[in-house]
Scaffold this motif. Sequence first.
Motif, PDB file in Angstrom:
ATOM      1  N   SER A 120       0.675  -1.026  -0.018  1.00  0.00           N
ATOM      2  CA  SER A 120       0.050   0.015   0.059  1.00  0.00           C
ATOM      3  C   SER A 120       0.774   1.267  -0.002  1.00  0.00           C
ATOM      4  N   PHE A 121       0.271   2.328  -0.544  1.00  0.00           N
ATOM      5  CA  PHE A 121       1.166   3.566  -0.557  1.00  0.00           C
ATOM      6  C   PHE A 121       0.019   4.598  -0.322  1.00  0.00           C
ATOM      7  N   ASP A 122       0.093   4.933   1.053  1.00  0.00           N
ATOM      8  CA  ASP A 122      -0.922   5.938   1.598  1.00  0.00           C
ATOM      9  C   ASP A 122      -2.122   5.148   1.590  1.00  0.00           C
ATOM     10  N   ALA A 123      -3.504   5.817   1.163  1.00  0.00           N
ATOM     11  CA  ALA A 123      -4.539   5.025   0.895  1.00  0.00           C
ATOM     12  C   ALA A 123      -4.859   5.310  -0.686  1.00  0.00           C
ATOM     13  N   VAL A 124      -3.869   5.352  -1.497  1.00  0.00           N
ATOM     14  CA  VAL A 124      -4.335   5.419  -2.708  1.00  0.00           C
ATOM     15  C   VAL A 124      -4.846   4.257  -3.407  1.00  0.00           C
ATOM     16  N   VAL A 125      -5.706   4.506  -4.506  1.00  0.00           N
ATOM     17  CA  VAL A 125      -5.925   3.255  -5.279  1.00  0.00           C
ATOM     18  C   VAL A 125      -5.435   3.454  -6.780  1.00  0.00           C
ATOM     19  N   VAL A 126      -4.603   2.413  -6.920  1.00  0.00           N
ATOM     20  CA  VAL A 126      -3.995   2.607  -8.455  1.00  0.00           C
ATOM     21  C   VAL A 126      -4.014   1.350  -9.488  1.00  0.00           C
ATOM     22  N   PRO A 127      -4.320   1.561 -10.498  1.00  0.00           N
ATOM     23  CA  PRO A 127      -4.717   2.698 -11.390  1.00  0.00           C
ATOM     24  C   PRO A 127      -6.043   3.337 -11.229  1.00  0.00           C
ATOM     25  N   ASP A 128      -7.109   2.459 -10.950  1.00  0.00           N
ATOM     26  CA  ASP A 128      -8.390   2.795 -10.466  1.00  0.00           C
ATOM     27  C   ASP A 128      -9.286   1.971  -9.836  1.00  0.00           C
ATOM     28  N   LEU A 129     -10.265   2.039  -9.403  1.00  0.00           N
ATOM     29  CA  LEU A 129     -10.900   1.119  -8.374  1.00  0.00           C
ATOM     30  C   LEU A 129     -11.494  -0.093  -9.296  1.00  0.00           C
ATOM     31  N   ASP A 130     -11.829   0.022 -10.361  1.00  0.00           N
ATOM     32  CA  ASP A 130     -12.561  -1.173 -11.149  1.00  0.00           C
ATOM     33  C   ASP A 130     -11.361  -2.148 -11.560  1.00  0.00           C
ATOM     34  N   THR A 131     -10.021  -1.299 -11.963  1.00  0.00           N
ATOM     35  CA  THR A 131      -9.090  -2.395 -12.185  1.00  0.00           C
ATOM     36  C   THR A 131      -8.395  -3.288 -10.808  1.00  0.00           C
ATOM     37  N   VAL A 132      -8.745  -2.520 -10.043  1.00  0.00           N
ATOM     38  CA  VAL A 132      -8.081  -3.186  -8.800  1.00  0.00           C
ATOM     39  C   VAL A 132      -8.962  -4.331  -8.222  1.00  0.00           C
ATOM     40  N   GLU A 133     -10.087  -3.780  -8.199  1.00  0.00           N
ATOM     41  CA  GLU A 133     -11.376  -5.055  -7.867  1.00  0.00           C
ATOM     42  C   GLU A 133     -11.245  -6.176  -8.931  1.00  0.00           C
ATOM     43  N   SER A 134     -10.932  -5.774 -10.160  1.00  0.00           N
ATOM     44  CA  SER A 134     -10.871  -7.017 -10.956  1.00  0.00           C
ATOM     45  C   SER A 134      -9.902  -8.029 -10.734  1.00  0.00           C
ATOM     46  N   TRP A 135      -8.820  -7.782 -10.415  1.00  0.00           N
ATOM     47  CA  TRP A 135      -7.696  -8.326  -9.856  1.00  0.00           C
ATOM     48  C   TRP A 135      -7.879  -9.027  -8.821  1.00  0.00           C
ATOM     49  N   MET A 136      -8.473  -8.291  -7.787  1.00  0.00           N
ATOM     50  CA  MET A 136      -8.800  -8.850  -6.412  1.00  0.00           C
ATOM     51  C   MET A 136      -9.763 -10.254  -6.389  1.00  0.00           C
ATOM     52  N   ASN A 137     -10.685  -9.777  -7.711  1.00  0.00           N
ATOM     53  CA  ASN A 137     -11.649 -10.874  -7.663  1.00  0.00           C
ATOM     54  C   ASN A 137     -11.274 -12.140  -8.699  1.00  0.00           C
ATOM     55  N   LEU A 138     -10.146 -12.065  -9.112  1.00  0.00           N
ATOM     56  CA  LEU A 138      -9.410 -12.895  -9.972  1.00  0.00           C
ATOM     57  C   LEU A 138      -9.569 -14.465  -9.683  1.00  0.00           C
ATOM     58  N   PRO A 139     -10.129 -15.529 -10.232  1.00  0.00           N
ATOM     59  CA  PRO A 139     -10.016 -16.760  -9.943  1.00  0.00           C
ATOM     60  C   PRO A 139      -8.657 -17.284  -9.601  1.00  0.00           C
ATOM     61  N   LEU A 140      -8.203 -18.260  -8.680  1.00  0.00           N
ATOM     62  CA  LEU A 140      -7.075 -18.794  -8.629  1.00  0.00           C
ATOM     63  C   LEU A 140      -6.154 -19.109  -9.661  1.00  0.00           C
ATOM     64  N   ASP A 141      -7.009 -19.964 -10.706  1.00  0.00           N
ATOM     65  CA  ASP A 141      -6.291 -20.365 -11.522  1.00  0.00           C
ATOM     66  C   ASP A 141      -5.766 -19.300 -12.601  1.00  0.00           C
ATOM     67  N   ALA A 142      -6.389 -18.177 -12.477  1.00  0.00           N
ATOM     68  CA  ALA A 142      -6.245 -17.101 -13.313  1.00  0.00           C
ATOM     69  C   ALA A 142      -5.172 -16.252 -12.862  1.00  0.00           C
ATOM     70  N   GLN A 143      -5.028 -16.212 -11.356  1.00  0.00           N
ATOM     71  CA  GLN A 143      -3.983 -15.536 -10.809  1.00  0.00           C
ATOM     72  C   GLN A 143      -2.522 -16.248 -11.087  1.00  0.00           C
ATOM     73  N   VAL A 144      -2.594 -17.491 -11.188  1.00  0.00           N
ATOM     74  CA  VAL A 144      -1.349 -18.348 -11.523  1.00  0.00           C
ATOM     75  C   VAL A 144      -0.712 -17.739 -13.057  1.00  0.00           C
TER      76      VAL A 144
END
Length: 202
Positions: A120-144
């Motif tokens: 984390s860097f302060d409380a910034v969300v980079v590059p944007d909320l939608d992109t970060v959330e899409s990576w947070m919700n990525l299935p495990l096999d896709a994460q690999v």
Amino acid sequence: MPQDRKYSHIQPKLTGNRSKVLIAAGGNLPSDKGMPAQTIVEAAKIVANERIKILGISRFFKTPCFPPGAGPDYVNVSLILETDFSSCEMLAALHMVEAEFGRQRDKRWGMRTLDLDLLSFDAVVVPDLDTVESWMNLPLDAQVRQTPDTMLLPHPRIQDRAFVLVPLMDIAPDWVHPVLQRSVREMHDALPLEARQAVIPL
């Protein structure tokens, strides 16, 4: 310090103030400085300079390699830093330190001498909320299989990893995830007990 070209399109967030940064450090292979714990100690000495101050460091923990039997256990630790770098400069600095200790990025989630993750860097969300959330919700096999081609802040896997959250409980239990709006303590307590117990203080 020059910005990493891969992230040069992201504009710095700083206006002259110093920022608080959370870092996860780990490794499971020896470097020319010694075994993983010693490597992390030596890397921390290099990270700390006139522009980066270490405010706190957790205990050192042993974490089983994943998948089981794939290699030696990992050593994991978390740090709080304060810096006047931009987020891009901070990431570039961490990559330079990793390279100095022989880190090679030839396999995703592979064994390594040193891993310095910008959580984390302060409380910034980079590059944007939608992109970060899409990576947070990525299935495990896709994460690999998939590697992001842009900086992601906060790190999209914080909430999933006992080897990150257990050390963070030592130094930043009240830090709040800027996307999930949950504290380290809340994310830690939501993990399965078995996962938390597998992260053992050294």
